[in-house]
Scaffold this motif. Sequence first.
Motif, PDB file in Angstrom:
ATOM      1  N   TYR A  45       0.859  -1.180   0.000  1.00  0.00           N
ATOM      2  CA  TYR A  45       0.000   0.000   0.000  1.00  0.00           C
ATOM      3  C   TYR A  45       0.898   1.234   0.000  1.00  0.00           C
ATOM      4  N   PHE A  46       0.657   2.119  -0.971  1.00  0.00           N
ATOM      5  CA  PHE A  46       1.434   3.348  -1.116  1.00  0.00           C
ATOM      6  C   PHE A  46       0.483   4.538  -1.049  1.00  0.00           C
ATOM      7  N   LYS A  47       0.782   5.525  -0.210  1.00  0.00           N
ATOM      8  CA  LYS A  47      -0.063   6.718  -0.112  1.00  0.00           C
ATOM      9  C   LYS A  47       0.833   7.954  -0.101  1.00  0.00           C
ATOM     10  N   PHE A  48       0.456   8.939  -0.922  1.00  0.00           N
ATOM     11  CA  PHE A  48       1.197  10.208  -1.042  1.00  0.00           C
ATOM     12  C   PHE A  48       2.653   9.986  -1.441  1.00  0.00           C
ATOM     13  N   CYS A  49       2.931   8.960  -2.224  1.00  0.00           N
ATOM     14  CA  CYS A  49       4.305   8.656  -2.639  1.00  0.00           C
ATOM     15  C   CYS A  49       4.598   9.230  -4.021  1.00  0.00           C
ATOM     16  N   THR A  50       5.865   9.492  -4.266  1.00  0.00           N
ATOM     17  CA  THR A  50       6.328   9.971  -5.561  1.00  0.00           C
ATOM     18  C   THR A  50       7.303   8.947  -6.128  1.00  0.00           C
ATOM     19  N   PHE A  51       7.046   8.567  -7.376  1.00  0.00           N
ATOM     20  CA  PHE A  51       7.912   7.641  -8.109  1.00  0.00           C
ATOM     21  C   PHE A  51       8.460   8.427  -9.292  1.00  0.00           C
ATOM     22  N   SER A  52       9.754   8.689  -9.317  1.00  0.00           N
ATOM     23  CA  SER A  52      10.286   9.545 -10.383  1.00  0.00           C
ATOM     24  C   SER A  52      11.609   9.030 -10.939  1.00  0.00           C
ATOM     25  N   GLY A  53      11.748   9.207 -12.268  1.00  0.00           N
ATOM     26  CA  GLY A  53      12.981   8.856 -12.952  1.00  0.00           C
ATOM     27  C   GLY A  53      13.330   7.383 -12.907  1.00  0.00           C
ATOM     28  N   LEU A  54      12.317   6.531 -12.911  1.00  0.00           N
ATOM     29  CA  LEU A  54      12.560   5.089 -12.791  1.00  0.00           C
ATOM     30  C   LEU A  54      12.680   4.413 -14.147  1.00  0.00           C
ATOM     31  N   ASP A  55      13.490   3.359 -14.206  1.00  0.00           N
ATOM     32  CA  ASP A  55      13.598   2.472 -15.354  1.00  0.00           C
ATOM     33  C   ASP A  55      13.466   1.064 -14.788  1.00  0.00           C
ATOM     34  N   VAL A  56      12.249   0.500 -14.897  1.00  0.00           N
ATOM     35  CA  VAL A  56      11.923  -0.766 -14.242  1.00  0.00           C
ATOM     36  C   VAL A  56      11.589  -1.813 -15.283  1.00  0.00           C
ATOM     37  N   SER A  57      12.044  -3.040 -15.062  1.00  0.00           N
ATOM     38  CA  SER A  57      11.698  -4.168 -15.923  1.00  0.00           C
ATOM     39  C   SER A  57      11.066  -5.259 -15.075  1.00  0.00           C
ATOM     40  N   GLY A  58       9.930  -5.780 -15.588  1.00  0.00           N
ATOM     41  CA  GLY A  58       9.262  -6.880 -14.911  1.00  0.00           C
ATOM     42  C   GLY A  58       8.523  -6.462 -13.664  1.00  0.00           C
ATOM     43  N   HIS A  59       8.389  -7.374 -12.746  1.00  0.00           N
ATOM     44  CA  HIS A  59       7.714  -7.257 -11.457  1.00  0.00           C
ATOM     45  C   HIS A  59       6.209  -7.468 -11.575  1.00  0.00           C
ATOM     46  N   VAL A  60       5.686  -8.201 -10.621  1.00  0.00           N
ATOM     47  CA  VAL A  60       4.249  -8.328 -10.430  1.00  0.00           C
ATOM     48  C   VAL A  60       3.855  -7.215  -9.474  1.00  0.00           C
ATOM     49  N   VAL A  61       2.860  -6.427  -9.876  1.00  0.00           N
ATOM     50  CA  VAL A  61       2.397  -5.314  -9.053  1.00  0.00           C
ATOM     51  C   VAL A  61       0.925  -5.556  -8.732  1.00  0.00           C
ATOM     52  N   ALA A  62       0.648  -5.914  -7.493  1.00  0.00           N
ATOM     53  CA  ALA A  62      -0.720  -6.124  -7.028  1.00  0.00           C
ATOM     54  C   ALA A  62      -0.881  -5.322  -5.744  1.00  0.00           C
ATOM     55  N   SER A  63      -0.773  -4.017  -5.863  1.00  0.00           N
ATOM     56  CA  SER A  63      -0.785  -3.124  -4.711  1.00  0.00           C
ATOM     57  C   SER A  63      -1.800  -2.018  -4.910  1.00  0.00           C
ATOM     58  N   ASP A  64      -1.983  -1.229  -3.867  1.00  0.00           N
ATOM     59  CA  ASP A  64      -2.859  -0.059  -3.919  1.00  0.00           C
ATOM     60  C   ASP A  64      -2.003   1.194  -3.859  1.00  0.00           C
ATOM     61  N   PHE A  65      -2.305   2.125  -4.771  1.00  0.00           N
ATOM     62  CA  PHE A  65      -1.613   3.409  -4.830  1.00  0.00           C
ATOM     63  C   PHE A  65      -2.661   4.501  -4.638  1.00  0.00           C
ATOM     64  N   ASN A  66      -2.542   5.269  -3.572  1.00  0.00           N
ATOM     65  CA  ASN A  66      -3.514   6.301  -3.252  1.00  0.00           C
ATOM     66  C   ASN A  66      -2.818   7.664  -3.235  1.00  0.00           C
ATOM     67  N   ARG A  67      -3.252   8.541  -4.149  1.00  0.00           N
ATOM     68  CA  ARG A  67      -2.709   9.901  -4.276  1.00  0.00           C
ATOM     69  C   ARG A  67      -1.198   9.909  -4.485  1.00  0.00           C
ATOM     70  N   CYS A  68      -0.736   9.028  -5.352  1.00  0.00           N
ATOM     71  CA  CYS A  68       0.690   8.953  -5.683  1.00  0.00           C
ATOM     72  C   CYS A  68       0.964   9.651  -7.003  1.00  0.00           C
ATOM     73  N   THR A  69       2.210  10.030  -7.211  1.00  0.00           N
ATOM     74  CA  THR A  69       2.642  10.686  -8.434  1.00  0.00           C
ATOM     75  C   THR A  69       3.719   9.840  -9.105  1.00  0.00           C
ATOM     76  N   PHE A  70       3.532   9.624 -10.401  1.00  0.00           N
ATOM     77  CA  PHE A  70       4.497   8.895 -11.223  1.00  0.00           C
ATOM     78  C   PHE A  70       5.008   9.860 -12.278  1.00  0.00           C
ATOM     79  N   GLU A  71       6.300  10.164 -12.259  1.00  0.00           N
ATOM     80  CA  GLU A  71       6.892  11.125 -13.192  1.00  0.00           C
ATOM     81  C   GLU A  71       8.082  10.492 -13.901  1.00  0.00           C
ATOM     82  N   SER A  72       8.080  10.565 -15.225  1.00  0.00           N
ATOM     83  CA  SER A  72       9.203  10.057 -16.023  1.00  0.00           C
ATOM     84  C   SER A  72       9.574   8.625 -15.643  1.00  0.00           C
TER      85      SER A  72
END
Length: 125
Positions: free
Chosen positions: A21-48
């Motif tokens: 569970y992620f709340k008010f999180c910022t994810f920025s400048g990421l280069d990700v490969s793969g992964h299973v994502v079965a989570s909740d994101f509440n009021r998060c920001t994804f940039e680049s």
Amino acid sequence: MMVAGEVTSGNVKDVEWDENYFKFCTFSGLDVSGHVVASDFNRCTFESVYWYWGLFTQTNFIDCSFVDCTFAGSSFSDVRFVACNLSNCKFIKDNLDGSCDFEDTVAYGCSITNCIGFNLPEVRS
């Protein structure tokens, strides 16, 4: 659980993407490969964010912002985008010509601006 955290290329390897569970999180400048994502994101920001072959399943994005993100060959299965803003995002094929998949995924009350490949009918009540 992560609240008000920042995930960058320096600490992305430490993130547990499944059943979190992620709340008010910022994810920025990421280069990700793969992964299973079965989570909740509440009021998060994804940039680049560049995500290759992500397996998003039963993931909830609630009131999240996506800016200048690219998802290549990623699968979105039974995912909910609720009241999200997507701007300048790309959902493109991977290097094996596999498109992003949106099986049983819904976008509800979202703002989608200048995005390509986000092949979902937007649902509003």
